[in-house]
Design an enzyme around this catalytic site. Structure first.
Site, short mmCIF file in Angstrom:
data_model
loop_
_atom_site.label_atom_id
_atom_site.label_comp_id
_atom_site.label_asym_id
_atom_site.label_seq_id
_atom_site.Cartn_x
_atom_site.Cartn_y
_atom_site.Cartn_z
N HIS A 230 0.85 -1.18 -0.36
CA HIS A 230 0.02 -0.18 -0.02
C HIS A 230 1.00 1.42 -0.20
O HIS A 230 2.32 1.48 0.88
CB HIS A 230 -0.94 0.13 1.47
CG HIS A 230 -2.07 0.98 1.72
ND1 HIS A 230 -1.76 2.19 2.02
CD2 HIS A 230 -3.26 0.51 1.13
CE1 HIS A 230 -3.11 3.15 2.02
NE2 HIS A 230 -3.58 2.85 1.81
N ASP B 267 2.77 -4.61 7.89
CA ASP B 267 2.05 -3.77 7.88
C ASP B 267 0.51 -4.77 8.56
O ASP B 267 0.14 -5.75 7.26
CB ASP B 267 1.56 -3.56 6.64
CG ASP B 267 0.59 -2.77 6.57
OD1 ASP B 267 -0.64 -2.58 7.09
OD2 ASP B 267 0.69 -1.63 5.08
N GLN C 256 -4.83 -5.08 6.68
CA GLN C 256 -5.57 -6.05 6.15
C GLN C 256 -5.60 -7.69 6.59
O GLN C 256 -6.28 -8.90 6.44
CB GLN C 256 -5.10 -5.89 4.21
CG GLN C 256 -6.24 -5.16 3.90
CD GLN C 256 -7.02 -4.40 4.30
OE1 GLN C 256 -8.20 -5.39 3.98
NE2 GLN C 256 -7.24 -3.27 4.01
N LYS D 121 -11.01 -0.93 10.36
CA LYS D 121 -11.02 -1.93 9.28
C LYS D 121 -11.23 -3.46 10.22
O LYS D 121 -11.68 -4.20 9.71
CB LYS D 121 -9.75 -2.26 8.39
CG LYS D 121 -8.93 -1.28 7.60
CD LYS D 121 -7.81 -1.73 6.76
CE LYS D 121 -7.33 0.08 6.09
NZ LYS D 121 -7.59 0.08 4.75
N CYS E 5 -4.74 2.49 -3.78
CA CYS E 5 -3.47 2.84 -3.47
C CYS E 5 -1.85 1.96 -3.14
O CYS E 5 -1.51 1.83 -2.22
CB CYS E 5 -3.63 2.99 -1.66
SG CYS E 5 -4.52 4.75 -0.65
N1 PMP Z 1 -1.79 -0.79 4.08
C1 PMP Z 1 -2.50 -1.46 4.06
C2 PMP Z 1 -2.57 -2.85 3.49
C3 PMP Z 1 -4.52 -0.95 4.14
O1 PMP Z 1 -5.08 -1.76 3.20
C4 PMP Z 1 -4.08 0.55 4.23
C5 PMP Z 1 -6.23 0.95 4.46
N2 PMP Z 1 -6.01 0.50 3.06
C6 PMP Z 1 -3.17 1.22 4.73
C7 PMP Z 1 -1.86 0.90 5.13
C8 PMP Z 1 -3.36 2.17 5.60
O2 PMP Z 1 -4.77 2.30 6.62
P1 PMP Z 1 -4.79 3.54 7.62
O3 PMP Z 1 -5.46 4.71 6.16
O4 PMP Z 1 -6.18 3.63 7.77
O5 PMP Z 1 -4.14 4.47 7.74
#
Ligand code: PMP
Length: 408
Positions: free
Chosen positions: A124, A201, A204, A227, A366
């Site tokens: 991401h 990270d 997910q 999430k 993203c």
């Molecule tokens: N890493 C991953 C794999 C994600 O899916 C996301 C959110 N789409 C993020 C990081 C970023 O999370 P946040 O916007 O809640 O900080």
């Protein structure tokens, strides 16, 4: 496998009774943000209605109650991740802020020109851009673990990329764009054998499977509340205590100091407070604790197994659609179905299917470097949660077929 009572689960989510454009909402955008059970929503009423107060520095009843609930959540999160010590749990605004904390505290203190940070093509943007910003400042090199045509990390390439210069590996546990589950335990072992640290990270992964940071042997692990059935505005950085203790503060302000003096300078609080400058999102943290209790009540084993059924059902159904191509065909996947359709733009599909009450996400998720490898700049993504049903998948697939018929 453990079983899940989906009717009972659904009854906890008031938003699922909503209609959108006159039709029952079918919410399949869970990888972006999951919905919130009433137990979590109730936390806000309870907090603001009964014991709203700033934490840690009060000597009055409300402040004590707020502090106890806030610190109680730290212990809930510790249990959720099976961390050894609740001092290893730092509250942040989300995964993004957790990764930035590691970059600007640990990274600034430990990375220099000649060093390498390994990330993957599955990342991401929040696990790419902080490293790019810091590399521009410090002069270290970012190297990228490639993925194959299924969206699976090339582990042989990973082991070759790991070298003397590697200081950190930063990878996601589960890809938000494709759903690929990465072998982070094995990756951590390889990184450690080379003397590198690993940041995972987990944004997910935490909604779909039980995570054990000690079993993975992660040095850092990040996730977001919104999430995992919790509120926005709160997330977590787990870090091994010895690492966190050695790291300099990141943001300065109240709560993170021991003493402040113009003459003698400032001394800092112990972890975790050293990394929690200013008044945190108190209600959101407490609500995150409720969300994790809700998840534990349903059981991540049951949730993961149910989502596996939903994914298998959806995958089989959309595979019958002419000209539809699924992106991300890893054997090990969490509840994400990403696809493109010949002759139909993802954005058009997203807009039209919303008219039928179905919420999916369209765009680059993203993850532009990943999509670029597959020659697309957008996909449609349906992503699943504990409250989705097989019937909803059927509604989605029928709606999708209708929409494709309209735009082709
Ligand atoms: N890493 C991953 C794999 C994600 O899916 C996301 C959110 N789409 C993020 C990081 C970023 O999370 P946040 O916007 O809640 O900080």
């Amino acid at each position: 496998a453990p079983s899940l009572d989906v009717a009972a689960v659904r009854a906890d989510f008031p938003i699922l009774a909503r209609r959108v454009h006159g039709r029952p909402l079918v919410y399949l955008d869970n990888a972006a943000t999951s919905q919130t059970p009433r137990q979590v929503i109730a936390t806000f009423d309870d907090y603001y209605g009964r014991y709203n107060a700033n934490i840690h520095r009060g000597l009055h009843t409300l402040a004590d109650e707020a502090t106890a609930a806030f610190e109680g959540t730290r212990e809930t999160v510790r249990g959720f991740l099976n961390a050894a010590d609740s001092r290893e749990i730092i509250f942040t605004r989300g995964t993004t802020e957790a990764i930035n904390l590691v970059a600007y505290s640990w990274g600034r203190a430990n990375l220099r020109a000649g060093d390498e940070v390994l990330i993957s093509r599955l990342e991401h943007h929040s696990n790419i851009v902080p490293w790019q910003l810091l590399a521009a400042e410090l002069g270290f090199t970012i190297r990228v673990i490639p993925v194959d045509e299924r969206g699976v990390l090339d582990m042989a390439a990973y082991r070759e990329l790991l070298g003397e210069r590697t200081k950190l590996v930063a990878v996601n546990h589960v890809s938000n764009a494709f759903g690929t589950i990465n072998p982070v335990r094995e990756m951590a072992a390889s990184a450690h054998a080379r003397g590198a640290l690993i940041l995972v990270d987990g944004a997910q992964a935490t909604p779909h499977q039980a995570v054990d940071v000690r079993d993975i042997d992660a040095d850092f692990y990040a996730f977001s509340g919104h999430k995992v059935y919790g509120p926005t505005g709160v997330g977590v950085l787990y870090g091994k205590a010895a690492l966190l203790e050695a790291m300099p503060p990141w943001q300065g302000g109240g709560e993170m100091i021991r003493t402040v003096s113009f003459e003698a300078g400032t001394t800092f609080a112990e972890i975790p407070h050293k990394f929690e400058a200013g008044t945190p999102a108190i209600a959101e943290v407490i609500a995150l604790g409720e969300a994790l209790k809700w998840v534990a009540g349903v059981g991540l084993g049951a949730i993961g197994a149910w989502e596996g059924r939903l994914l298998a059902h959806a995958t089989a159904a959309v595979s019958r659609i002419d000209g539809l191509r699924i992106l991300g065909t890893a054997p090990d996947k969490a509840g994400v179905l990403s696809f493109v359709v010949d002759g139909a733009h993802a954005q058009d599909i997203g807009l039209l299917i919303d008219q039928l009450g179905v919420a999916i996400r369209t765009g680059h998720h993203c993850a532009q470097p990943l999509l670029a490898q597959f020659g697309v700049d957008a996909t449609c993504r349906a992503s699943f949660a504990a409250y989705n049903t097989l019937e909803e998948i059927d509604v989605f697939v029928e709606a999708l077929e209708r929409v494709i018929g309209m735009v082709r």
